[in-house]
Write a protein that holds these residues in place. Structure first.
Motif, PDB file in Angstrom:
ATOM      1  N   LEU A 102      40.291   9.526   3.589  1.00 40.18           N
ATOM      2  CA  LEU A 102      39.736   9.718   4.929  1.00 40.18           C
ATOM      3  C   LEU A 102      38.229   9.926   4.883  1.00 40.18           C
ATOM      4  O   LEU A 102      37.727  10.662   4.037  1.00 40.18           O
ATOM      5  CB  LEU A 102      40.374  10.952   5.575  1.00 40.18           C
ATOM      6  CG  LEU A 102      39.694  11.407   6.869  1.00 40.18           C
ATOM      7  CD1 LEU A 102      40.034  10.461   8.005  1.00 40.18           C
ATOM      8  CD2 LEU A 102      40.059  12.814   7.215  1.00 40.18           C
ATOM      9  N   ARG A 103      37.540   9.289   5.784  1.00 37.01           N
ATOM     10  CA  ARG A 103      36.134   9.600   6.057  1.00 37.01           C
ATOM     11  C   ARG A 103      35.968   9.681   7.577  1.00 37.01           C
ATOM     12  O   ARG A 103      36.478   8.811   8.303  1.00 37.01           O
ATOM     13  CB  ARG A 103      35.197   8.527   5.527  1.00 37.01           C
ATOM     14  CG  ARG A 103      35.021   8.528   4.033  1.00 37.01           C
ATOM     15  CD  ARG A 103      34.069   9.654   3.608  1.00 37.01           C
ATOM     16  NE  ARG A 103      33.810   9.569   2.193  1.00 37.01           N
ATOM     17  CZ  ARG A 103      34.635  10.012   1.251  1.00 37.01           C
ATOM     18  NH1 ARG A 103      35.778  10.573   1.593  1.00 37.01           N
ATOM     19  NH2 ARG A 103      34.331   9.909  -0.018  1.00 37.01           N
ATOM     20  N   ALA A 104      35.263  10.692   8.026  1.00 35.76           N
ATOM     21  CA  ALA A 104      34.957  10.814   9.454  1.00 35.76           C
ATOM     22  C   ALA A 104      33.450  10.633   9.612  1.00 35.76           C
ATOM     23  O   ALA A 104      32.678  11.527   9.276  1.00 35.76           O
ATOM     24  CB  ALA A 104      35.401  12.166   9.986  1.00 35.76           C
ATOM     25  N   TYR A 105      33.046   9.467  10.060  1.00 40.69           N
ATOM     26  CA  TYR A 105      31.619   9.172  10.236  1.00 40.69           C
ATOM     27  C   TYR A 105      31.222   9.555  11.659  1.00 40.69           C
ATOM     28  O   TYR A 105      31.956   9.299  12.606  1.00 40.69           O
ATOM     29  CB  TYR A 105      31.349   7.684  10.040  1.00 40.69           C
ATOM     30  CG  TYR A 105      31.638   7.159   8.647  1.00 40.69           C
ATOM     31  CD1 TYR A 105      30.689   7.259   7.631  1.00 40.69           C
ATOM     32  CD2 TYR A 105      32.848   6.554   8.348  1.00 40.69           C
ATOM     33  CE1 TYR A 105      30.953   6.769   6.363  1.00 40.69           C
ATOM     34  CE2 TYR A 105      33.112   6.050   7.076  1.00 40.69           C
ATOM     35  CZ  TYR A 105      32.156   6.162   6.089  1.00 40.69           C
ATOM     36  OH  TYR A 105      32.419   5.680   4.838  1.00 40.69           O
TER      37      TYR A 105
END
Lengths: 196, 174
Positions: free
Chosen positions: A35-38
């Motif tokens: 997961l990445r939350a940009y």
């Protein structure tokens, strides 16, 4: 928001997915993504000149996805300081993220649109890019029940551009602070280890 | 929030799960634990809408390792004096539009690569699978770092922010 499992199940059969993320004839498993939350932050979105008509356009800001990504959801919210006592009698919004106070517009960097220009009542058919901006609550909602977007597969080194515009104007004879709008891309990105 | 069963089924075959929790650990070998962090006295920003002074990063340790199924947050802000304003600074149930969060692993790897992010946009209410979109598996004795900053002007009361990590952890007996 699209569930991780559903997105992966749909994407793994997709030729683009296999091209972008496949290595040596293999495609990554569900667990080979993380997961990445940009976030893109518009810290000073000017108020509109006319209430309900999108104001000056802020952006576009560009979010790059170096390793590519599968975007599961786009959510946003805004902060608006309280107005001075006596300017108004009630809060401008009771929305959880005050998403009714601003518009968003998304496109790929190659100019392909994600949100289409809209037909505005009383205007000549499809109009300007300005009117392609959509109220964030209507477009993205809270991310709970709204599924915006259905997953988007982004090629490595590709990016998405976002611009924002306020719908709220200053009450007559008073001032209104700028809005701060944050837009978050919740994304599956391949783990670096997958490429090694 | 990620479903317990879905997270377990996704992870149990992975090398990391086998190494950290034992490859044959059944679902019943885990129990629920809610870790929480408090950031009190989070001061307002000189420019409302831009993140103010950063509180943290504060490490959250997971001694036995953990599988984080959801992260939720809320803040408390004292009422303003009578006459200061005609309406509340937020209509959000957790006042999550008043502060930002940034999360990263202690190894420097980011979960929110672009830094401080408004909690409402990032976390939502914690229903469904809003954040994180996939469970985060934390090795034993590893930590997550969380930072907080206010979006409110410094003229308003300070914020007290609570961040909760809803986690599956191995039972001590296991």
């Amino acid at each position: 928001m699209v569930s991780w499992r559903a997105a992966y199940a749909r994407c793994k059969e997709n030729a683009k997915f296999q091209t972008f993320f496949g290595r040596n004839g293999r495609i990554p498993k569900e667990i080979d993504f993380e997961l990445r939350a940009y976030v893109l932050a518009f810290e000073s979105v000017d108020p509109a000149e006319t209430d309900g008509t999108p104001g000056p356009v802020n952006g576009p800001l560009t979010q790059e996805f170096a390793l590519g990504a599968v975007i599961l959801g786009v959510t946003s919210g805004c902060y608006l300081p309280q107005q001075t006592e006596g300017d108004v009698d009630y809060s401008p919004s009771r929305n959880q993220g005050r998403r009714d106070l601003y518009c968003l517009y998304f496109e790929y960097t190659n100019d392909e649109a994600i949100t289409q220009p809209q037909n505005v009542l009383g205007a000549a058919a499809y109009t300007t890019e300005q009117q392609a901006r959509v109220q964030s609550e209507a477009l993205t909602g809270s991310g709970l029940e709204n599924e915006f977007p259905q997953e988007i597969i982004v090629a490595p080194s590709n990016s998405i551009s976002v611009s924002a515009a306020a719908l709220i104007a200053a009450p007559y004879g008073t001032t209104l602070s700028d809005l701060c709008v944050h837009v978050v891309f919740h994304a599956m990105v391949p783990k670096e280890a997958w490429f090694q | 929030m990620i479903k317990w069963r879905e997270a377990y089924e996704r992870l149990r075959g992975t090398p990391e799960f086998t190494k950290w929790f034992g490859g044959s650990a059944p679902m019943g070998a885990f129990r629920f634990l809610a870790y929480s962090q408090q950031f009190t006295g989070v001061v307002g920003s000189a420019t409302a809408g831009s993140p103010g002074t950063v509180s943290g990063p504060t490490p959250q340790n997971f001694p036995s390792g953990a599988i984080i199924l959801g992260i939720t947050a809320g803040c408390y802000q004292a009422q303003q004096s009578e006459g200061a304003a005609d309406y509340a600074p937020s209509s959000n149930v957790g006042r999550r539009d008043l502060f930002c969060l940034a999360l990263q692993y202690s190894g420097g790897e980011q979960i929110t690569p672009n830094g401080l992010t408004m909690a409402e946009a990032l976390l939502g209410g914690g229903y469904d699978t809003i954040f994180p979109a996939k469970e985060i598996m934390v090795p034993p004795s590893q930590t997550l770092l969380c930072s907080v900053a206010a979006l409110t002007p410094s003229t308003l009361p300070n914020l007290a922010v609570h961040v909760v990590y809803h986690a599956m952890v191995p039972r001590a007996a296991a």
